[in-house]
Design a protein around this motif. Structure first.
Motif, mmCIF file in Angstrom:
data_model
loop_
_atom_site.group_PDB
_atom_site.id
_atom_site.type_symbol
_atom_site.label_atom_id
_atom_site.label_comp_id
_atom_site.label_asym_id
_atom_site.label_seq_id
_atom_site.Cartn_x
_atom_site.Cartn_y
_atom_site.Cartn_z
ATOM 1 N N PRO A 138 9.701 1.016 -13.497
ATOM 2 C CA PRO A 138 9.522 1.924 -12.357
ATOM 3 C C PRO A 138 9.021 1.198 -11.117
ATOM 4 C CG PRO A 138 7.805 2.277 -14.000
ATOM 5 C CD PRO A 138 8.785 1.312 -14.606
ATOM 6 N N VAL A 139 9.368 1.743 -9.944
ATOM 7 C CA VAL A 139 8.959 1.117 -8.692
ATOM 8 C C VAL A 139 8.443 2.186 -7.735
ATOM 9 C CG1 VAL A 139 11.370 1.162 -7.869
ATOM 10 C CG2 VAL A 139 9.710 -0.318 -6.747
ATOM 11 N N PHE A 140 7.362 1.854 -7.029
ATOM 12 C CA PHE A 140 6.799 2.707 -5.982
ATOM 13 C C PHE A 140 7.096 2.079 -4.623
ATOM 14 C CE2 PHE A 140 4.323 4.017 -9.639
ATOM 15 C CZ PHE A 140 4.156 5.382 -9.453
ATOM 16 N N ASP A 141 7.363 2.925 -3.629
ATOM 17 C CA ASP A 141 7.787 2.454 -2.303
ATOM 18 C C ASP A 141 6.902 3.101 -1.238
ATOM 19 O OD1 ASP A 141 9.231 1.328 -0.282
ATOM 20 O OD2 ASP A 141 11.026 2.546 -0.551
ATOM 21 N N PRO A 142 5.771 2.485 -0.880
ATOM 22 C CA PRO A 142 4.844 3.129 0.070
ATOM 23 C C PRO A 142 5.369 3.096 1.502
ATOM 24 C CG PRO A 142 4.060 0.937 -0.499
ATOM 25 C CD PRO A 142 5.279 1.187 -1.355
ATOM 26 N N SER A 143 4.942 4.088 2.290
ATOM 27 C CA SER A 143 5.355 4.155 3.691
ATOM 28 C C SER A 143 4.226 3.793 4.653
ATOM 29 C CB SER A 143 5.860 5.564 4.019
ATOM 30 O OG SER A 143 4.824 6.511 3.863
ATOM 31 N N SER A 144 3.027 3.511 4.135
ATOM 32 C CA SER A 144 1.890 3.193 5.000
ATOM 33 C C SER A 144 0.840 2.443 4.177
ATOM 34 C CB SER A 144 1.267 4.482 5.554
ATOM 35 O OG SER A 144 0.673 5.227 4.497
ATOM 36 N N PRO A 145 -0.133 1.775 4.850
ATOM 37 C CA PRO A 145 -1.212 1.113 4.108
ATOM 38 C C PRO A 145 -1.975 2.077 3.212
ATOM 39 C CG PRO A 145 -1.172 0.315 6.362
ATOM 40 C CD PRO A 145 -0.187 1.451 6.294
ATOM 41 N N LEU A 146 -2.261 3.284 3.740
ATOM 42 C CA LEU A 146 -3.003 4.262 2.946
ATOM 43 C C LEU A 146 -2.225 4.640 1.684
ATOM 44 C CD1 LEU A 146 -5.258 6.294 2.476
ATOM 45 C CD2 LEU A 146 -4.062 7.882 3.992
ATOM 46 N N GLU A 147 -0.942 4.871 1.861
ATOM 47 C CA GLU A 147 -0.135 5.265 0.713
ATOM 48 C C GLU A 147 -0.044 4.126 -0.300
ATOM 49 O OE1 GLU A 147 3.156 8.238 1.515
ATOM 50 O OE2 GLU A 147 4.269 6.491 0.818
ATOM 51 N N ALA A 148 0.055 2.891 0.193
ATOM 52 C CA ALA A 148 0.108 1.751 -0.726
ATOM 53 C C ALA A 148 -1.158 1.696 -1.575
ATOM 54 C CB ALA A 148 0.278 0.458 0.064
ATOM 55 N N CYS A 175 2.491 -4.052 4.936
ATOM 56 C CA CYS A 175 1.537 -5.135 4.664
ATOM 57 C C CYS A 175 0.683 -5.467 5.883
ATOM 58 C CB CYS A 175 2.285 -6.394 4.208
ATOM 59 S SG CYS A 175 3.070 -6.254 2.596
ATOM 60 N N HIS A 176 1.304 -5.477 7.066
ATOM 61 C CA HIS A 176 0.621 -6.024 8.238
ATOM 62 C C HIS A 176 0.180 -4.980 9.268
ATOM 63 C CE1 HIS A 176 2.460 -10.276 7.455
ATOM 64 N NE2 HIS A 176 1.486 -9.976 6.638
ATOM 65 N N SER A 177 0.496 -3.710 9.061
ATOM 66 C CA SER A 177 -0.023 -2.694 9.977
ATOM 67 C C SER A 177 -1.427 -2.275 9.535
ATOM 68 C CB SER A 177 0.914 -1.486 10.029
ATOM 69 O OG SER A 177 1.086 -0.939 8.742
ATOM 70 N N ARG A 178 -2.151 -1.638 10.438
ATOM 71 C CA ARG A 178 -3.538 -1.244 10.155
ATOM 72 C C ARG A 178 -3.687 0.269 10.242
ATOM 73 N NH1 ARG A 178 -7.148 -5.464 10.096
ATOM 74 N NH2 ARG A 178 -6.250 -7.476 10.693
ATOM 75 N N GLN A 179 -4.616 0.775 9.450
ATOM 76 C CA GLN A 179 -4.795 2.224 9.373
ATOM 77 C C GLN A 179 -6.179 2.506 8.778
ATOM 78 O OE1 GLN A 179 -2.092 3.989 6.563
ATOM 79 N NE2 GLN A 179 -2.332 6.043 7.389
ATOM 80 N N PRO A 180 -6.829 3.608 9.189
ATOM 81 C CA PRO A 180 -8.092 3.972 8.513
ATOM 82 C C PRO A 180 -7.792 4.382 7.069
ATOM 83 C CG PRO A 180 -7.822 5.151 10.598
ATOM 84 C CD PRO A 180 -6.501 4.512 10.298
ATOM 85 N N VAL A 181 -8.553 3.817 6.140
ATOM 86 C CA VAL A 181 -8.363 4.185 4.730
ATOM 87 C C VAL A 181 -9.731 4.551 4.140
ATOM 88 C CG1 VAL A 181 -6.320 2.746 4.364
ATOM 89 C CG2 VAL A 181 -8.575 1.800 3.939
ATOM 90 N N PRO A 182 -9.775 5.592 3.316
ATOM 91 C CA PRO A 182 -11.053 5.953 2.685
ATOM 92 C C PRO A 182 -11.433 4.931 1.613
ATOM 93 C CG PRO A 182 -9.276 7.318 1.845
ATOM 94 C CD PRO A 182 -8.681 6.475 2.927
ATOM 95 N N LEU A 183 -12.721 4.737 1.457
ATOM 96 C CA LEU A 183 -13.228 3.803 0.441
ATOM 97 C C LEU A 183 -13.883 4.592 -0.681
ATOM 98 C CD1 LEU A 183 -14.912 1.102 2.725
ATOM 99 C CD2 LEU A 183 -12.530 1.224 1.949
ATOM 100 N N TYR A 184 -13.635 4.142 -1.895
ATOM 101 C CA TYR A 184 -14.280 4.716 -3.065
ATOM 102 C C TYR A 184 -15.004 3.600 -3.812
ATOM 103 C CZ TYR A 184 -11.067 8.472 -1.918
ATOM 104 O OH TYR A 184 -10.387 9.458 -1.249
#
Length: 612
Positions: A138-148, A175-184
């Motif tokens: 199986p393969v996952f294909d993210p559209s954003s840093p958060l989704e990855a 890989c190279h774009s930036r986005q706010p991501v929540p931390l756990y």
């Protein structure tokens, strides 16, 4: 399931977000070989590991196959493991990938293969989702840093549920774009490692591989049914003749375009985040209500191919979208305008013309290339993957295929000329230190065994410079600061039974030239074999700590003395040298010149010199 507690938020690069996602998912082993656009994943993970003092294994390998197998072994122990690489690296790891799909895993095993649509820094723009399709994982294909980041625990869970490797395929934009991501919180690592002896599983013989293949197909059918695609629909107010199926970055682009056009929610938009295995029959049944289905994906038509029968599809297969290259907002906008009869969009804006990539000022590779060119003006020059590919600008790179191929190509060229009974021109192959460890050693063994007569120059700058200065086995510490056993290139070359081995500093052009001539004479002997010169000088960007601290005296090129012949600019390709127009004097740009002085020997009029 217990809901995780958010402990903060941070703007992260996609690769950093994936590193954080691996740690939050409880990864206990992470390996990699550097390659853009994936290099920063392990770099970021090692930074966090050192900061948080995490008891996990995280280290660079000498190539992707070794990285894959090392991590896979830890999965056999029941530990969560991950390996990251760029898309062409997955070719190197293809052998263990194919078998691992059959044999399976115990602890969750996630492969991150970063694709490079475009391609911007790769030999190919291959689509790793097809590698997953080929290997049947199986393969996952993210559209954003958060989704990855958010897909990583899903990938580990799926891997452990079905006992199968799972591929995560981000592209360069993710890989190279930036986005706010929540931390756990990063969970406390379970340091237990248990190996359950079971040769029937871990060392399955060919007869059992057939049964394993049958099991694998059953797993894929079950995973396709679990693929949560229906939840990804954006409902339309009214049925439209067009539906859009999108995956990865193209989904993010088309979402923004529809929002800007005030068409969001009016065109059915179907998001696919797990493009293989798809619940094909279920999707076809649903999509049949639409006259046209537009499929947007990068880079190859994997979704389109699976949905091929019974639907009127538009995408890469019918030429609606170019068969190659990164999908741009402009391309998608123009296609939607045509399909939806929007107002005719304006002409596409031409991409600004960029500066030609070149070796850094003071790069020791430039000096080595200059010596090679001057010594063997009629030579043939196979080269390899790394900064030194830019030696093409100096006319000292004739071929560049893949990691380690410079030595195999040199061997093949020699055998071709010899078999044809023709004179053998000087063949001078170049390869970097890391690439030599990666894939050059087996090729050198083959060359020695076949007594192929060529010169191999190993350009040793003590780092993997092109991807950001990752360590090589030459160093005496691991990435986390722990002591390591350094591996000397000269001893490795000697162990390959090479009889001619010399070392020099390419900044010393007379000595570099002397050794090239000596090597040229050596390979004229009928029974000799390859001659190896190790040209060692630290990279000026990532190896400054290895250089002497004494300042160099200034290099000058007095304007009144330069006659504007431009020989140094066209032949030496140093970015610190600029000639505004032909016949005008050459300038040394003070901000770029590192005063290495290697250009002094280049000026035929002897106008370049040290100050004082």
């Amino acid at each position: 399931m217990t809901k995780k507690k958010k402990i903060g938020q941070e703007i992260m690069m996609g690769n950093e977000a994936m590193a954080r996602g691996l740690l939050e998912a409880g990864v206990q082993c992470a390996t990699s070989y550097p390659g853009t656009p994936a290099s920063e994943i392990l770099e970021a993970l090692i930074r966090i590991k050192k900061k948080e003092r995490l008891p996990i294994f995280a280290e660079w390998a000498i190539n992707e196959k070794i990285a894959f197998e090392t991590a896979l072994a830890q999965s056999y122990l029941g530990r969560r493991a991950a390996v990251s690489m760029k898309q062409v690296g997955l070719n190197v790891a293809a052998d263990p990938l194919m078998s691992a799909a059959y044999i399976g895993v115990k602890g969750g095993f996630v492969i991150i293969a970063a694709d490079d649509p475009g391609p911007k820094s790769s030999q190919t723009e291959q689509d790793s989702r097809f590698q997953a399709f080929f290997a049947k994982i199986p393969v996952f294909d993210p559209s954003s840093p958060l989704e990855a980041k958010e897909m990583i625990p899903r990938a580990f869970d799926l891997s452990e549920k079905y006992g199968i490797p799972v591929l995560l395929r981000p592209t360069t934009r993710v890989c190279h774009s930036r986005q706010p991501v929540p931390l756990y919180a990063i969970p406390e690592a379970d340091t237990q490692a248990t190996f359950e002896r079971n040769p029937g599983r871990w060392a399955a013989t060919p007869n059992f591989r057939y049964l394993l293949h049958k099991e694998l197909n059953q797993k894929l059918q079950a995973m396709a049914q679990e693929n949560p695609i229906p939840g990804g629909w954006t409902k339309a107010d009214q049925p439209e003749p067009l539906a859009i199926v999108a995956s990865g970055v193209p989904y993010a682009l088309v979402s923004d375009i529809l929002l800007d056009a005030k068409m969001s929610g009016k065109i059915p938009l179907f998001k696919v985040d797990q493009p293989y295995p798809l619940p094909v029959e279920r999707m076809r049944k649903f999509l049949k209500r639409y006259k046209t289905v537009l499929v947007l994906e990068e880079t190859a038509p994997l979704i389109e191919m699976q949905l091929a029968d019974g639907l009127r599809l538009r995408g890469r297969r019918d030429g609606s979208i170019p068969a190659e290259g990164e999908l741009t907002p402009d391309q998608i906008h123009r296609l939607l305008a045509r399909l939806l009869n929007w107002e005719k969009p304006g002409e596409p804006v031409a991409e600004p013309k960029g500066r030609r990539p070149t070796l850094c000022p003071g790069c020791p590779h430039r000096s080595a290339f200059w010596a090679i060119k001057k010594t063997f003006p009629k030579g043939i020059f196979p080269s390899d993957i790394g900064c030194y590919t830019l030696g093409m600008n100096m006319g000292v790179v004739d071929t560049c295929l893949c990691m380690g191929a410079s030595i195999s190509i040199a061997t093949g060229l020699f055998q071709g000329f010899q078999t044809a009974g023709q004179p053998i021109p000087p063949i001078v192959a170049t390869i970097g230190d890391s690439t030599f460890f990666h894939a050059g050693i087996p090729a050198l063994v083959q060359a020695v065994h076949q007594k192929a007569r060529f010169i191999l120059v190993i350009l040793d700058n003590s780092t993997v410079a092109m991807t950001g200065g990752q360590p090589t086995p030459f160093l005496s510490t691991l990435s986390d600061g722990m002591p390591a056993q350094p591996v000397a290139i000269k001893k490795m070359v000697k162990a390959c039974e090479v009889k001619f081995i010399e070392e020099t500093d390419p900044y010393d052009l007379p000595d570099m030239t002397r050794l090239l001539k000596k090597a040229g004479n050596y390979i004229q002997q009928e029974d000799s074999g390859p001659a190896v010169i190790i040209a060692r000088h630290p990279c000026l960007v990532y190896g400054r700590h290895l250089l002497p601290a004494e300042p160099l005296s200034k290099v000058v090129l007095p304007e009144e003395e330069c006659d504007g012949c431009g020989f140094c600019v066209t032949q030496f390709d140093c970015p610190a040298m600029v000639q505004e127009k032909k016949k005008m004097p050459v300038h040394l740009i003070e901000e770029l010149c590192v005063h290495c002085g290697t250009c002094i020997a280049v000026c035929p009029k002897k106008h370049i010199r040290r100050e004082g």
